[in-house]
Motif scaffolding. Structure first.
Motif, PDB file in Angstrom:
ATOM      1  N   SER A  21       0.797  -1.228   0.000  1.00  0.00           N
ATOM      2  CA  SER A  21       0.000   0.000   0.000  1.00  0.00           C
ATOM      3  C   SER A  21       0.829   1.277   0.000  1.00  0.00           C
ATOM      4  O   SER A  21       0.292   2.366  -0.160  1.00  0.00           O
ATOM      5  CB  SER A  21      -0.927   0.005   1.221  1.00  0.00           C
ATOM      6  N   GLY A  22       2.119   1.185   0.192  1.00  0.00           N
ATOM      7  CA  GLY A  22       2.942   2.378   0.300  1.00  0.00           C
ATOM      8  C   GLY A  22       3.071   2.824   1.748  1.00  0.00           C
ATOM      9  O   GLY A  22       2.270   2.450   2.605  1.00  0.00           O
ATOM     10  N   GLY A  23       4.086   3.623   2.032  1.00  0.00           N
ATOM     11  CA  GLY A  23       4.273   4.147   3.380  1.00  0.00           C
ATOM     12  C   GLY A  23       4.694   3.074   4.372  1.00  0.00           C
ATOM     13  O   GLY A  23       5.208   2.005   4.008  1.00  0.00           O
ATOM     14  N   ILE A  24       4.476   3.350   5.646  1.00  0.00           N
ATOM     15  CA  ILE A  24       4.917   2.455   6.706  1.00  0.00           C
ATOM     16  C   ILE A  24       4.102   1.164   6.717  1.00  0.00           C
ATOM     17  O   ILE A  24       4.651   0.072   6.913  1.00  0.00           O
ATOM     18  CB  ILE A  24       4.818   3.161   8.071  1.00  0.00           C
ATOM     19  N   PHE A  25       2.782   1.261   6.502  1.00  0.00           N
ATOM     20  CA  PHE A  25       1.991   0.034   6.458  1.00  0.00           C
ATOM     21  C   PHE A  25       2.410  -0.815   5.266  1.00  0.00           C
ATOM     22  O   PHE A  25       2.475  -2.049   5.353  1.00  0.00           O
ATOM     23  CB  PHE A  25       0.497   0.344   6.382  1.00  0.00           C
TER      24      PHE A  25
ATOM     25  N   ILE B 299       3.816  11.565  10.142  1.00  0.00           N
ATOM     26  CA  ILE B 299       4.600  12.194  11.208  1.00  0.00           C
ATOM     27  C   ILE B 299       5.929  12.697  10.662  1.00  0.00           C
ATOM     28  O   ILE B 299       6.323  13.853  10.873  1.00  0.00           O
ATOM     29  CB  ILE B 299       4.856  11.202  12.357  1.00  0.00           C
ATOM     30  N   MET B 300       6.633  11.826   9.956  1.00  0.00           N
ATOM     31  CA  MET B 300       7.953  12.184   9.456  1.00  0.00           C
ATOM     32  C   MET B 300       7.877  13.316   8.441  1.00  0.00           C
ATOM     33  O   MET B 300       8.729  14.212   8.419  1.00  0.00           O
ATOM     34  CB  MET B 300       8.593  10.948   8.803  1.00  0.00           C
ATOM     35  N   ALA B 301       6.843  13.304   7.608  1.00  0.00           N
ATOM     36  CA  ALA B 301       6.701  14.337   6.588  1.00  0.00           C
ATOM     37  C   ALA B 301       6.472  15.703   7.230  1.00  0.00           C
ATOM     38  O   ALA B 301       7.040  16.714   6.782  1.00  0.00           O
ATOM     39  CB  ALA B 301       5.543  13.985   5.656  1.00  0.00           C
TER      40      ALA B 301
ATOM     41  N   ALA C 140       9.931   9.889  -2.600  1.00  0.00           N
ATOM     42  CA  ALA C 140      11.244   9.272  -2.406  1.00  0.00           C
ATOM     43  C   ALA C 140      11.131   7.983  -1.592  1.00  0.00           C
ATOM     44  O   ALA C 140      11.759   6.966  -1.928  1.00  0.00           O
ATOM     45  CB  ALA C 140      12.177  10.266  -1.706  1.00  0.00           C
ATOM     46  N   PHE C 141      10.336   8.004  -0.534  1.00  0.00           N
ATOM     47  CA  PHE C 141      10.183   6.807   0.306  1.00  0.00           C
ATOM     48  C   PHE C 141       9.540   5.671  -0.483  1.00  0.00           C
ATOM     49  O   PHE C 141      10.021   4.531  -0.461  1.00  0.00           O
ATOM     50  CB  PHE C 141       9.336   7.125   1.541  1.00  0.00           C
ATOM     51  N   ASN C 142       8.453   5.974  -1.180  1.00  0.00           N
ATOM     52  CA  ASN C 142       7.763   4.923  -1.924  1.00  0.00           C
ATOM     53  C   ASN C 142       8.570   4.419  -3.102  1.00  0.00           C
ATOM     54  O   ASN C 142       8.425   3.266  -3.525  1.00  0.00           O
ATOM     55  CB  ASN C 142       6.392   5.428  -2.392  1.00  0.00           C
TER      56      ASN C 142
END
Length: 294
Positions: free
Chosen positions: A49-53, A148-150, A167-169
């Motif tokens: 799903s992208g992101g931390i999850f 949070i990080m963003a 960038a993260f994804n």
């Protein structure tokens, strides 16, 4: 009252039980919707799903060592600490609640929509996730993880939130291409794209501009605090009909998301202030919408 004191006052739940209950309702419903989309659609189709999850999902697909829900919670713990230090305690309390609800719902609810076609599943998953995330972000908290990080990176280093997510994804899906079939990676990208579109729609659905007039003896102090939040303000000359006394009326333009905080700032500085709000649907120029040229 100093600017710092006004901001601290305004970050308290000045709206009382209703404001607190409304935030909790948004977070609860939104987190349940997100968990439902991931558990009922993403997991059966091995979507990321992208992101931390998404990171927690990919770790589970690749190793099978840790359930995505619990992995998501554990990955959020260091981010909770950073948010506590660099954002605000109220924001983190609401965010922790959102993460806990999403984790428990994901782990405990036996959801499965039994969607067979991968493309339909990707669109449905993205739509459900976007709606849930949008509801949470309409509160005073967040979905945790990259949110949070963003916020921290944007406040401390002026790094664009969109750029950080991209960038993260980019790194996440590059790793996903190692462990998943290319069809699953492409479908996961569709999930992320649909999520972002629906999220933006939910956030802007009731986000029309608000024209605010403030009549107060503390307007210079209020104006200074308001401008420290990045909200522009203008003085208009006024004159009392009964007293004949001239006074400055503070005018500013904001949106639904910031309106409640603006109200709290005003009445923390002056409980006797007059706070007038008008709906306005089209504000052009000076940092607002740009004029369309056909």
């Amino acid at each position: 009252m100093t600017i710092k004191q006004q901001l601290e006052c305004a970050t308290q739940d000045g709206g009382g039980a209703y404001a607190w209950a409304w935030n909790v309702l948004l977070i609860t419903v939104g987190s349940l919707v997100v968990a439902m989309g991931l558990k009922a659609i993403a997991v059966p189709h091995n979507f990321v799903s992208g992101g931390i999850f998404g990171t927690a999902l990919l770790f589970d697909y690749a190793t099978g060592l840790l359930s995505p829900g619990y992995g998501y919670f554990l990955l959020n713990i260091p981010l909770f600490i950073l948010g506590w230090l660099y954002v605000s305690r109220r924001f983190i309390f609401y965010t922790i609640y959102a993460v806990v609800v999403a984790t428990l719902a994901f782990e405990l609810m036996p959801w499965d929509f039994h969607i067979k076609q991968q493309i339909y599943a990707a669109i449905a998953c993205g739509g459900i996730n976007g709606a849930g995330c949008g509801l949470v972000l309409r509160s005073l908290g967040s979905n945790g993880g990259l949110d949070i990080m963003a916020v921290i990176l944007n406040q401390k280093f002026n790094l664009g939130i969109g750029k950080f997510y991209f960038a993260f994804n980019l790194v996440l899906f590059s790793a996903a291409s190692i462990f998943l079939d290319i069809d699953q990676v492409i479908a996961s990208l569709i999930v992320v794209f649909v999520t972002s579109v629906v999220l933006d729609y939910v956030l802007s659905l009731f986000n029309q501009r608000k024209l605010v007039f403030i009549i107060s003896e503390q307007n210079p102090q209020i104006a200074e605090t308001v401008m420290s939040l990045g909200i522009g303000a203008t003085y208009l000359k006024g004159k009392g009909a009964y007293t004949g006394q001239e006074k400055d009326i503070l005018m500013t333009i904001t949106n639904n998301v910031r309106l409640k905080r603006l109200e709290e700032i005003v009445f923390c500085a002056d409980p006797d202030a007059i706070f007038i709000v008008e709906n306005t649907f089209n504000v052009l120029g000076s940092g607002f919408s740009k004029r369309k040229i056909y």
